[in-house]
Design an enzyme around this catalytic site. Structure first.
Site, PDB file in Angstrom:
ATOM      1  N   ALA A 211       0.343  -6.773   9.070  1.00 46.33           N
ATOM      2  CA  ALA A 211       1.497  -7.663   9.275  1.00 46.33           C
ATOM      3  C   ALA A 211       1.907  -7.765  10.746  1.00 46.33           C
ATOM      4  O   ALA A 211       3.073  -7.947  11.065  1.00 46.33           O
ATOM      5  CB  ALA A 211       2.677  -7.261   8.385  1.00 46.33           C
TER       6      ALA A 211
ATOM      7  N   GLY B  89      -4.148  -3.823  -1.522  1.00 47.54           N
ATOM      8  CA  GLY B  89      -4.819  -2.762  -0.785  1.00 47.54           C
ATOM      9  C   GLY B  89      -5.027  -1.486  -1.592  1.00 47.54           C
ATOM     10  O   GLY B  89      -5.872  -0.665  -1.247  1.00 47.54           O
TER      11      GLY B  89
ATOM     12  N   GLU C 228       0.444 -20.699  21.056  1.00 43.42           N
ATOM     13  CA  GLU C 228       0.628 -20.465  22.497  1.00 43.42           C
ATOM     14  C   GLU C 228      -0.105 -19.206  22.957  1.00 43.42           C
ATOM     15  O   GLU C 228      -0.333 -19.019  24.153  1.00 43.42           O
ATOM     16  CB  GLU C 228       2.121 -20.365  22.851  1.00 43.42           C
ATOM     17  CG  GLU C 228       2.962 -21.559  22.424  1.00 43.42           C
ATOM     18  CD  GLU C 228       2.612 -22.867  23.145  1.00 43.42           C
ATOM     19  OE1 GLU C 228       1.631 -22.894  23.932  1.00 43.42           O
ATOM     20  OE2 GLU C 228       3.319 -23.868  22.890  1.00 43.42           O
ATOM     21  N   ASN C 229      -0.509 -18.362  22.015  1.00 40.17           N
ATOM     22  CA  ASN C 229      -1.297 -17.185  22.409  1.00 40.17           C
ATOM     23  C   ASN C 229      -2.630 -17.603  23.033  1.00 40.17           C
ATOM     24  O   ASN C 229      -3.297 -16.790  23.675  1.00 40.17           O
ATOM     25  CB  ASN C 229      -1.526 -16.257  21.207  1.00 40.17           C
ATOM     26  CG  ASN C 229      -0.224 -15.618  20.732  1.00 40.17           C
ATOM     27  OD1 ASN C 229       0.708 -15.447  21.515  1.00 40.17           O
ATOM     28  ND2 ASN C 229      -0.150 -15.274  19.447  1.00 40.17           N
TER      29      ASN C 229
ATOM     30  N   ASP D  84      -9.432  -9.692   9.076  1.00 38.70           N
ATOM     31  CA  ASP D  84      -8.919  -8.349   8.792  1.00 38.70           C
ATOM     32  C   ASP D  84      -9.868  -7.209   9.162  1.00 38.70           C
ATOM     33  O   ASP D  84      -9.422  -6.163   9.602  1.00 38.70           O
ATOM     34  CB  ASP D  84      -8.571  -8.253   7.302  1.00 38.70           C
ATOM     35  CG  ASP D  84      -7.636  -7.088   6.985  1.00 38.70           C
ATOM     36  OD1 ASP D  84      -6.697  -6.846   7.762  1.00 38.70           O
ATOM     37  OD2 ASP D  84      -7.848  -6.408   5.968  1.00 38.70           O
TER      38      ASP D  84
ATOM     39  N   ARG E  34       0.838  -1.191   0.000  1.00 42.65           N
ATOM     40  CA  ARG E  34       0.000   0.000   0.000  1.00 42.65           C
ATOM     41  C   ARG E  34       0.876   1.244   0.000  1.00 42.65           C
ATOM     42  O   ARG E  34       1.963   1.255   0.576  1.00 42.65           O
ATOM     43  CB  ARG E  34      -0.912   0.007   1.239  1.00 42.65           C
ATOM     44  CG  ARG E  34      -2.070  -0.989   1.138  1.00 42.65           C
ATOM     45  CD  ARG E  34      -2.972  -0.948   2.355  1.00 42.65           C
ATOM     46  NE  ARG E  34      -2.307  -1.501   3.516  1.00 42.65           N
ATOM     47  CZ  ARG E  34      -1.780  -0.797   4.497  1.00 42.65           C
ATOM     48  NH1 ARG E  34      -1.875   0.528   4.493  1.00 42.65           N
ATOM     49  NH2 ARG E  34      -1.180  -1.379   5.506  1.00 42.65           N
TER      50      ARG E  34
ATOM     51  N   ASN F 116      -3.021 -14.719  11.625  1.00 43.95           N
ATOM     52  CA  ASN F 116      -2.565 -15.836  12.455  1.00 43.95           C
ATOM     53  C   ASN F 116      -3.463 -16.048  13.662  1.00 43.95           C
ATOM     54  O   ASN F 116      -3.810 -17.181  13.985  1.00 43.95           O
ATOM     55  CB  ASN F 116      -1.116 -15.622  12.894  1.00 43.95           C
ATOM     56  CG  ASN F 116      -0.148 -16.093  11.828  1.00 43.95           C
ATOM     57  OD1 ASN F 116       0.237 -17.248  11.807  1.00 43.95           O
ATOM     58  ND2 ASN F 116       0.202 -15.207  10.902  1.00 43.95           N
TER      59      ASN F 116
ATOM     60  N   PHE G 218       1.878 -17.391  18.332  1.00 53.65           N
ATOM     61  CA  PHE G 218       1.064 -18.307  17.520  1.00 53.65           C
ATOM     62  C   PHE G 218       0.110 -19.120  18.407  1.00 53.65           C
ATOM     63  O   PHE G 218      -0.594 -18.518  19.217  1.00 53.65           O
ATOM     64  CB  PHE G 218       1.979 -19.178  16.639  1.00 53.65           C
ATOM     65  CG  PHE G 218       2.840 -18.331  15.723  1.00 53.65           C
ATOM     66  CD1 PHE G 218       2.300 -17.738  14.581  1.00 53.65           C
ATOM     67  CD2 PHE G 218       4.181 -18.073  16.027  1.00 53.65           C
ATOM     68  CE1 PHE G 218       3.072 -16.936  13.747  1.00 53.65           C
ATOM     69  CE2 PHE G 218       4.961 -17.271  15.201  1.00 53.65           C
ATOM     70  CZ  PHE G 218       4.402 -16.707  14.062  1.00 53.65           C
TER      71      PHE G 218
ATOM     72  N   SER H 294       4.742 -10.404   0.421  1.00 53.88           N
ATOM     73  CA  SER H 294       4.088 -11.281  -0.551  1.00 53.88           C
ATOM     74  C   SER H 294       2.834 -11.881   0.084  1.00 53.88           C
ATOM     75  O   SER H 294       2.760 -12.038   1.301  1.00 53.88           O
ATOM     76  CB  SER H 294       5.043 -12.366  -1.024  1.00 53.88           C
ATOM     77  OG  SER H 294       5.573 -13.073   0.073  1.00 53.88           O
TER      78      SER H 294
HETATM   79  P1  GDP Z   1      -1.785  -9.466   9.542  1.00 53.98           P
HETATM   80  O1  GDP Z   1      -1.273  -8.722   8.366  1.00 53.98           O
HETATM   81  O2  GDP Z   1      -2.109  -8.554  10.698  1.00 53.98           O
HETATM   82  O3  GDP Z   1      -2.913 -10.371   9.204  1.00 53.98           O
HETATM   83  O4  GDP Z   1      -0.582 -10.375  10.108  1.00 53.98           O
HETATM   84  P2  GDP Z   1      -0.252 -11.936   9.883  1.00 53.98           P
HETATM   85  O5  GDP Z   1      -1.087 -12.812  10.760  1.00 53.98           O
HETATM   86  O6  GDP Z   1      -0.270 -12.235   8.441  1.00 53.98           O
HETATM   87  O7  GDP Z   1       1.225 -11.983  10.452  1.00 53.98           O
HETATM   88  C1  GDP Z   1       2.229 -11.127   9.984  1.00 53.98           C
HETATM   89  C2  GDP Z   1       3.573 -11.649  10.379  1.00 53.98           C
HETATM   90  O8  GDP Z   1       3.661 -11.743  11.811  1.00 53.98           O
HETATM   91  C3  GDP Z   1       3.854 -13.053   9.861  1.00 53.98           C
HETATM   92  O9  GDP Z   1       5.188 -13.116   9.435  1.00 53.98           O
HETATM   93  C4  GDP Z   1       3.610 -13.938  11.050  1.00 53.98           C
HETATM   94  O10 GDP Z   1       4.358 -15.121  10.992  1.00 53.98           O
HETATM   95  C5  GDP Z   1       4.026 -13.051  12.212  1.00 53.98           C
HETATM   96  N1  GDP Z   1       3.285 -13.399  13.454  1.00 53.98           N
HETATM   97  C6  GDP Z   1       1.945 -13.568  13.584  1.00 53.98           C
HETATM   98  N2  GDP Z   1       1.615 -13.914  14.855  1.00 53.98           N
HETATM   99  C7  GDP Z   1       2.775 -13.953  15.557  1.00 53.98           C
HETATM  100  C8  GDP Z   1       3.094 -14.253  16.934  1.00 53.98           C
HETATM  101  O11 GDP Z   1       2.242 -14.562  17.760  1.00 53.98           O
HETATM  102  N3  GDP Z   1       4.410 -14.162  17.275  1.00 53.98           N
HETATM  103  C9  GDP Z   1       5.385 -13.821  16.368  1.00 53.98           C
HETATM  104  N4  GDP Z   1       6.639 -13.767  16.791  1.00 53.98           N
HETATM  105  N5  GDP Z   1       5.121 -13.560  15.071  1.00 53.98           N
HETATM  106  C10 GDP Z   1       3.829 -13.608  14.660  1.00 53.98           C
HETATM  107  P1  PGA Z   2      -3.019  -6.561   6.011  1.00 51.38           P
HETATM  108  O1  PGA Z   2      -3.490  -5.616   4.823  1.00 51.38           O
HETATM  109  O2  PGA Z   2      -1.517  -6.506   6.021  1.00 51.38           O
HETATM  110  O3  PGA Z   2      -3.630  -5.886   7.210  1.00 51.38           O
HETATM  111  O4  PGA Z   2      -3.490  -7.960   5.784  1.00 51.38           O
HETATM  112  C1  PGA Z   2      -3.541  -5.875   3.482  1.00 51.38           C
HETATM  113  C2  PGA Z   2      -2.918  -4.746   2.687  1.00 51.38           C
HETATM  114  O5  PGA Z   2      -1.804  -4.305   3.051  1.00 51.38           O
HETATM  115  O6  PGA Z   2      -3.519  -4.339   1.716  1.00 51.38           O
HETATM  116 MN    MN Z   3      -3.877 -10.426   7.376  1.00 53.58          MN
END
Ligand code: GDP
Ligand code: PGA
Ligand code: MN
Length: 610
Positions: free
Chosen positions: A276, A226, A520-521, A300, A85, A281, A518, A391
């Site tokens: 991110a 986005g 463990e949360n 999201d 974005r 997750n 992950f 990616s």
């Molecule tokens: P989103 O964009 O908010 O949906 O984030 P994602 O769930 O796609 O996660 C973004 C990055 O954070 C990825 O590289 C995941 O592996 C990492 N990540 C997600 N949850 C955790 C966590 O509980 N601990 C750690 N250390 N990394 C995490």
């Molecule tokens: P996200 O957003 O990283 O919150 O999943 C998607 C995006 O950047 O467009």
């Molecule tokens: Mn996401």
């Protein structure tokens, strides 16, 4: 208005699948401006998906992946400049500058329209203009939230089919005078006669523009998620947040999770983390605590409104997942892996294996040789990443093995807890419960996170990101925070979700994560549920209620107990050092900063000094 007046329309009058006068007039106007070779209404059918994906393969945008490993799935490699974005090119064009507020780029709507009209003029020459009807949220809603995206990108049409309820079914909901959000998108790369197209057309000049008063989106120059899939951040957050403010509901950057206790009691949890920072997750978590289960409703975006019983109900407006690939693997997120492997997935900017499969950093079975996201040969010795850090996989929600059965219920689900969280290597403890709604709003208002690769900018620098909405607010941040406080004032506080602030990303001196994260949360989620039920203790600290290690269920957790203590620590000096940063941010919010937030800030300072 008849179809005959739409230049380039593919068919005769009776093939126009709608009689919606405003839609037809808009289609005509855009076609006259952008001068596409053809105009096609997208119906969302399998046949259309087949046709467009074949066309994308022929154009070199898509690579068809190995049918046995990734059935009916494709890989796209974007232009290296078009991978995230573009917040510096994102504008909220409200009539008055103060309505966009200090956190948004603003330009007067007339001025922006005249700049963009010049860019749009003839910008679809040599291309097909698609009219893509879509619905955000269940089609069965009393007032379905409709939109139409006009785009000249087949990649966008195919992705919109995954991410939204797209095509004829959405169009059928648009009776002749039904309002809809107009979302105009062009990659901004017209083709002269005989000119060969590139695999990922885009333009160095980019604008991602929102007109909140007229509920319109104009996007130019980018094909990235986005910036181009306009139902997602542009509609469901920026435009919807403005609608929600006017109409008394909330449009938030939140996942929706269903948590089931060993006693089969159900809790719905919404959580706002910046891009991110772990939404996808957490939405797909596999609890490691025995007896606890989780199901997924959204990863999201959450739209929340009060039900007749006074509780806050959430609906996920989306239909697919647009997840960050790197870091996703069979141990961190098996649910996402299974969703992806079920097929029908579009990957963007991951690496290609020699046998036509995909790979990214931290995925199991690292191959000895790959083609990286830039199309270059790659080996484990290469000093660059095989997949771009931002990616993505784009995959249908319906394939998610943990999808909650109520995911398509227009009623939504009643939320028991709201989590805010960011990526902070220090200061912010693993979990912290707000004293009440206003204090929770303050926590959300002042939350902070280290910048990720999901948007342009310096990765790692800390910024304030209220409710993880800073890039997604369609109006003034001060008005937004007041809206949150008002939501609490107008409700019965006992029925409101409890608010928590989490940080999975705190690090030790040697930079490693203190908490394994992950699955463990789920140990943190269990404590949250026990707080809701009033069955577990917490320490009252200056920043909120924080558990000690003995309050958490750590049975079977393979972590150094010192690390857990460090992850939970509330260090007064660290928080005192945070105060001027919060102060600076509240000053930046300016005149519209709600008194309630200012009061909470003063109370925090007093608690820290006593
Ligand atoms: P989103 O964009 O908010 O949906 O984030 P994602 O769930 O796609 O996660 C973004 C990055 O954070 C990825 O590289 C995941 O592996 C990492 N990540 C997600 N949850 C955790 C966590 O509980 N601990 C750690 N250390 N990394 C995490
Ligand atoms: P996200 O957003 O990283 O919150 O999943 C998607 C995006 O950047 O467009
Ligand atoms: Mn996401």
């Amino acid at each position: 208005m008849t179809a005959a007046t739409i230049p380039g329309l593919n068919g005769t009058d009776d093939t126009v699948p709608t009689k919606h006068a405003e839609l037809l007039a808009w289609v005509q106007e855009v076609a006259e401006l952008t001068q596409p070779d053809r105009v096609v209404f997208a119906d969302g059918s399998d046949a259309e998906f087949e046709r467009l994906s074949n066309q994308l393969v022929e154009a070199g945008t898509f690579m068809r992946l190995n049918e046995e490993k990734k059935p009916h799935s494709f890989l796209a490699q974007s232009d290296p400049s078009d991978v995230a974005r573009v917040e510096s090119r994102t504008f909220i064009c409200s009539e008055r500058e103060e309505d966009a507020g200090p956190t948004n780029n603003w330009m007067a709507p007339d001025k922006m329209r005249s700049i963009m009209n010049e860019l749009y003029r003839g910008c679809m020459r040599g291309r097909t203009m698609y009219v893509v009807p879509f619905c955000m949220g269940p089609l069965g809603a009393e007032q379905p939230k409709l939109g139409v995206e006009i785009t000249d990108s087949e990649y966008v049409v195919v992705s919109m089919r995954v991410m939204t309820r797209m095509g004829q079914a959405a169009l059928d909901k648009m009776s002749t005078d039904m309002p809809f959000v107009k979302a105009l998108h062009s990659v901004g790369a017209p083709l002269e006669p005989g000119q060969k197209d590139v695999p990922w057309p885009c333009n160095d000049t980019k604008y991602i523009t929102h007109f909140p008063e007229t509920r319109e989106i104009w996007s130019f120059g980018s094909g990235y998620g986005g910036n181009a899939l306009l139902g997602k951040k542009c509609y469901s957050l920026r435009i919807a947040s403005a609608m929600a403010h006017d109409e008394g509901w909330l449009a938030e950057h939140m996942l929706i999770l269903k948590l089931i206790s060993p006693e089969d009691k159900v809790y719905y949890i919404a959580a706002a983390f910046p891009s991110a920072c772990g939404k996808t997750n957490l939405a797909m978590i596999h609890p490691t605590v025995p007896g606890w289960r989780a199901e997924t409703l959204g990863d999201d975006i959450a739209w929340m409104r009060f039900g007749e019983d006074g509780r806050l109900y959430a609906v996920n407006p989306e239909f697919g997942f647009f997840g960050v690939a790197p870091g996703t693997n069979w141990s961190s997120n098996p649910t996402a892996m299974k969703t992806i492997e079920a097929g029908n997935t579009v990957f963007t900017n991951v690496a290609l294996t020699d046998d036509g499969d995909v790979w990214w950093e931290d995925l199991e079975n690292q191959p000895d040789h790959l083609t990286d996201w830039l199309g270059q040969p790659w080996t484990p010795d290469s000093d660059r990443k095989a997949a771009h850090p931002n990616s993505r996989y784009c995959t249908p929600m319906s394939q998610c093995p943990t999808l909650a059965p109520e995911w398509d219920d227009p009623q939504g689900v009643p939320i028991s807890a709201i989590l805010f969280g960011g990526r902070r290597k220090s200061t912010v403890p693993l979990v912290n419960q707000a004293f009440n709604w206003q204090h929770g709003t303050f926590m959300g208002a002042t939350m902070s996170s280290e910048q990720t690769a999901a948007a342009e900018g310096k990765v790692g620098s800390v910024r304030r990101d209220p409710m993880a909405m800073i890039p997604f607010l369609g109006y003034n941040v001060g008005d937004y925070l007041q809206h949150w406080i008002d939501v609490g004032k107008n409700a019965d506080e006992s029925k409101l979700p409890k608010i928590f602030y989490v940080n999975w990303f705190r690090r030790g001196d040697d930079k490693r994560f203190l908490w394994p994260g992950f699955g463990e949360n789920s140990r943190v989620l269990k404590w949250i549920v026990e707080r809701i039920e009033g069955t577990v203790d917490a320490q009252s600290t200056p920043i909120g209620y924080v558990p000690t290690a003995s309050d958490l269920d750590l049975e079977g957790l393979d972590v150094d107990p010192n690390d857990v203590d460090e992850a939970l620590a509330v260090n007064k000096e660290d928080w005192q050092a945070e105060i001027p940063l919060i102060e600076e941010w509240l000053q930046f919010v300016g005149d519209k900063l709600p008194t309630g937030i200012r009061d909470e800030f003063e109370a925090l300072k007093n608690r820290l000094n006593s």
